[in-house]
Design a protein around this motif. Structure first.
Motif, PDB file in Angstrom:
ATOM      1  N   THR A   7      -0.191  -0.149  -2.140  1.00 37.51           N
ATOM      2  CA  THR A   7       0.818   0.216  -3.120  1.00 37.51           C
ATOM      3  C   THR A   7       2.107   0.625  -2.426  1.00 37.51           C
ATOM      4  O   THR A   7       2.095   1.374  -1.455  1.00 37.51           O
ATOM      5  N   ALA A   8       3.195   0.121  -2.948  1.00 35.89           N
ATOM      6  CA  ALA A   8       4.519   0.523  -2.487  1.00 35.89           C
ATOM      7  C   ALA A   8       5.125   1.403  -3.565  1.00 35.89           C
ATOM      8  O   ALA A   8       4.745   1.337  -4.734  1.00 35.89           O
ATOM      9  N   THR A   9       6.079   2.204  -3.184  1.00 38.11           N
ATOM     10  CA  THR A   9       6.835   2.998  -4.140  1.00 38.11           C
ATOM     11  C   THR A   9       8.048   2.178  -4.550  1.00 38.11           C
ATOM     12  O   THR A   9       8.782   1.690  -3.689  1.00 38.11           O
ATOM     13  N   LEU A  10       8.240   2.001  -5.856  1.00 36.06           N
ATOM     14  CA  LEU A  10       9.403   1.268  -6.352  1.00 36.06           C
ATOM     15  C   LEU A  10      10.433   2.264  -6.847  1.00 36.06           C
ATOM     16  O   LEU A  10      10.100   3.273  -7.464  1.00 36.06           O
ATOM     17  N   ARG A  11      11.691   1.932  -6.597  1.00 40.89           N
ATOM     18  CA  ARG A  11      12.803   2.755  -7.095  1.00 40.89           C
ATOM     19  C   ARG A  11      13.981   1.852  -7.418  1.00 40.89           C
ATOM     20  O   ARG A  11      14.057   0.719  -6.931  1.00 40.89           O
ATOM     21  N   PRO A  12      14.905   2.346  -8.239  1.00 41.61           N
ATOM     22  CA  PRO A  12      16.087   1.528  -8.561  1.00 41.61           C
ATOM     23  C   PRO A  12      16.900   1.215  -7.306  1.00 41.61           C
ATOM     24  O   PRO A  12      17.038   2.045  -6.413  1.00 41.61           O
ATOM     25  N   ASP A  17      22.164   0.823  -1.058  1.00 37.20           N
ATOM     26  CA  ASP A  17      21.049   0.127  -0.425  1.00 37.20           C
ATOM     27  C   ASP A  17      21.475  -1.191   0.216  1.00 37.20           C
ATOM     28  O   ASP A  17      20.622  -1.931   0.722  1.00 37.20           O
ATOM     29  N   ALA A  18      22.752  -1.496   0.217  1.00 40.77           N
ATOM     30  CA  ALA A  18      23.218  -2.798   0.721  1.00 40.77           C
ATOM     31  C   ALA A  18      22.773  -3.067   2.152  1.00 40.77           C
ATOM     32  O   ALA A  18      22.399  -4.202   2.481  1.00 40.77           O
ATOM     33  N   ASP A  19      22.769  -2.064   3.016  1.00 42.99           N
ATOM     34  CA  ASP A  19      22.332  -2.274   4.402  1.00 42.99           C
ATOM     35  C   ASP A  19      20.862  -2.694   4.439  1.00 42.99           C
ATOM     36  O   ASP A  19      20.500  -3.649   5.131  1.00 42.99           O
ATOM     37  N   ALA A  20      20.020  -1.980   3.685  1.00 47.99           N
ATOM     38  CA  ALA A  20      18.587  -2.297   3.669  1.00 47.99           C
ATOM     39  C   ALA A  20      18.341  -3.671   3.052  1.00 47.99           C
ATOM     40  O   ALA A  20      17.518  -4.445   3.555  1.00 47.99           O
ATOM     41  N   VAL A  21      19.051  -3.992   1.969  1.00 46.68           N
ATOM     42  CA  VAL A  21      18.894  -5.297   1.323  1.00 46.68           C
ATOM     43  C   VAL A  21      19.294  -6.411   2.291  1.00 46.68           C
ATOM     44  O   VAL A  21      18.594  -7.422   2.398  1.00 46.68           O
ATOM     45  N   ASP A  70       6.159   4.346   3.162  1.00 40.15           N
ATOM     46  CA  ASP A  70       6.453   5.416   4.124  1.00 40.15           C
ATOM     47  C   ASP A  70       7.956   5.613   4.288  1.00 40.15           C
ATOM     48  O   ASP A  70       8.448   5.822   5.392  1.00 40.15           O
ATOM     49  N   GLY A  71       8.699   5.492   3.186  1.00 42.43           N
ATOM     50  CA  GLY A  71      10.137   5.710   3.193  1.00 42.43           C
ATOM     51  C   GLY A  71      10.958   4.554   3.724  1.00 42.43           C
ATOM     52  O   GLY A  71      12.181   4.625   3.748  1.00 42.43           O
TER      53      GLY A  71
END
Length: 160
Positions: A7-12, A17-21, A70-71
């Protein structure tokens, strides 16, 4: 590639978040599609460098979710215009672990709640089997041109 479902944690998804995307996109393309696209195609698709600015505007005009373990962001998916999946990318190390299914399931519920009667997406050769497992059908074969290079993909649709 792991086949365990975790399971992953989903968030908006937020513009911040552009760097992570950008990182998820680049890894998914350069590494994750290597079996289906040539190096030339993957480089043309991903672009010559990491480019978070490219994503900031797209994030702002979509409903998007980030999957974290894990963040650490391990996947992302966006819904445009209430029924079109625009970005659907998972880091290679999270492929096959259920992250994509979690993202797709949540965005499908959002689309249904918004009145969508179908979901569409332009899907890579690599992603086609994933989408087919979730009931999507190929509407047509197509070719996108990125930086002068042809990238075959599929227009797909799932009735809700």
């Amino acid at each position: 590639m792991s086949t365990a479902t975790l399971t992953a944690t989903l968030r908006p998804m937020l513009p911040s978040d552009a760097d992570a995307v950008a990182e998820i996109f680049r890894e998914a393309i350069l590494v994750g599609t290597a079996a289906d696209y040539t190096e030339e195609q993957r480089i043309a698709w991903a672009g010559p460098k990491l480019d978070p600015e490219r994503w900031r505007d797209r994030i702002g005009i979509s409903v998007g979710l980030i999957a974290e373990r894990d963040g650490k962001p391990v996947g992302c998916m966006t819904l445009m215009e209430g029924n079109h999946l625009d970005m659907a990318f998972v880091r290679p190390e999270a492929t096959g672990t259920g992250v994509g299914g979690q993202l797709l399931g949540s965005l499908t519920m959002i689309a249904r709640a918004g009145g969508a009667r179908a979901i569409t997406s332009d899907v890579s050769i690599t992603a086609r089997p994933f989408f087919e497992r979730y009931g999507f059908k190929v509407v047509k074969d197509q070719v996108r041109i990125r930086r002068g290079v042809e990238l075959p993909n599929f227009a797909m649709r799932k009735d809700l």
